[in-house]
Design an enzyme around this catalytic site. Structure first.
Site, short mmCIF file in Angstrom:
data_model
loop_
_atom_site.label_atom_id
_atom_site.label_comp_id
_atom_site.label_asym_id
_atom_site.label_seq_id
_atom_site.Cartn_x
_atom_site.Cartn_y
_atom_site.Cartn_z
N LEU A 124 0.85 -1.19 0.00
CA LEU A 124 0.00 0.00 0.00
C LEU A 124 0.88 1.24 0.00
CD1 LEU A 124 -3.24 0.59 1.98
CD2 LEU A 124 -1.59 2.42 1.70
N HIS A 233 7.23 2.70 11.35
CA HIS A 233 7.71 3.95 10.73
C HIS A 233 6.64 5.02 10.89
CE1 HIS A 233 8.97 6.67 7.49
NE2 HIS A 233 10.13 6.06 7.48
#
Length: 348
Positions: A124, A233
């Site tokens: 994605l 992240h």
């Protein structure tokens, strides 16, 4: 904005996306030959010309007005069938001494391939200019993430019992992974980017050949590396939040390179699979799409010609969904066709 299967003519745009993904985005390396092969594999999957356990369903988010790709996402039918699929499993070992009257529990990492045969939602990515609060780009990320549940619900017999998602781990401001620097770099004569690239290209046999077979005691890792275990992240946090809302949870598996979490669920328990349903299409001539913040996601029921997009209205009491001509054109449906829909704001 609409979702469609990737096509052979998308190679240039896909490579442009790959160049923008950044460090740690393993599944979309900037390698033209590899990307061309990925497209060919996806086309074969949508045409159902290969076995279900080898299928990669790769989708793109198309900006029709600009004539470009805004993002992409994918579903791997089953992982680990052709190439080993490794994780670290976070575990605990207990040690005790009767003589000293001491009992200690220590966190450990075990090399694992427990997810072999599960489906995976992956790849994605949404271009930065298509993110944010601008009304034109509202919920583009949600469209990419959630349409996969409608696809899996519609073609449920093509998928196994469980689904997982690997989340990108923590990197510092210099693109350095503390987890890799402390652990993986001691076993591989490669820097992170090279090892990550090989993994993205499907060359994963070196992991099982070089990584230690015995449990790794996490107290031997640096504080900085331990702090990365199961963390994501900064740019991955929105994607993780959407997956958690759908019911995917972290069960103690992490990426062997960057320590990012792998979340998982039984497919039939995923909110978007459970709550999606069929409705019949009506097309209202002259009607304009709603200006309201979209909450209804609609997807077609054919695999090769699969389309998904936001629609402005929900179905009536008889499960009839009225579309504007523009919405019908975007989804490539006509009156009397069937759509699978999802109210994205309905409580689970």
């Amino acid at each position: 904005m609409r979702i469609r299967p990737i096509a052979e003519g998308d190679l240039d745009d896909l490579q442009a996306l790959a160049r923008e993904t950044g460090v740690g985005f393993t599944s979309l390396p900037d390698n033209r030959d590899f990307l061309a092969a990925k497209i060919a594999s996806a086309v074969s999957a949508f045409e159902e010309r290969i076995p279900v356990d080898r299928r990669l369903y790769f989708f793109v988010l198309e900006d029709e007005a600009q004539g470009k790709l805004a993002g992409c996402c994918a579903i791997e039918g089953q992982v680990g069938r052709e190439v080993p699929f490794y994780h670290y499993r976070l575990g605990t070992l207990a040690h005790s001494s009767v003589q000293l009257d001491l009992h200690r529990t220590i966190d450990t990492l075990f090399l694992s391939s427990d997810h072999t045969g599960d489906a995976e939602v992956a790849s994605l990515f949404l271009r930065p200019e298509y993110r944010g609060a601008d009304r034109r780009h509202q919920r583009n990320g949600a469209l990419l993430s959630m349409m996969r549940w409608l696809f899996m619900a519609e073609f449920r017999d093509r998928f196994p019992d469980k689904v997982l998602a690997e989340m990108r781990g923590v990197f510092d401001e210099h693109g350095r992974s503390p987890f890799w620097h402390c652990l993986g770099s001691h076993f591989f004569p490669l820097d992170f980017n090279e090892a990550d690239k090989l993994t993205g290209l499907g060359q994963k046999s070196f992991i099982g050949e070089l990584m230690p077979k015995f449990p790794i005691y996490t107290p031997f890792l640096s504080d900085e590396a331990r702090a990365c275990i199961g963390q994501v992240h900064e740019q991955t946090r929105p994607a993780l939040a959407m997956l958690k809302k759908e019911g995917l949870r972290w069960e103690g598996y992490i990426d062997i390179f960057d320590g990012g979490p792998t979340v998982e669920a039984y497919i039939d328990d995923v909110r978007g699979v459970r709550l999606s349903r069929h409705c019949r299409v009506e097309v209202k001539v002259g009607a304009a799409p709603s200006d309201a913040r979209p909450r209804w996601l609609a997807a077609t029921t054919g695999m090769a010609g699969f389309r998904a997009a936001w629609v402005g209205r929900g179905p009536d009491a008889h499960d009839v969904l009225t579309l504007s001509e523009e919405e019908a054109r975007r989804l490539e449906v006509a009156a009397g066709d069937t759509l699978r829909i999802l109210d994205t704001e309905e409580e689970a």
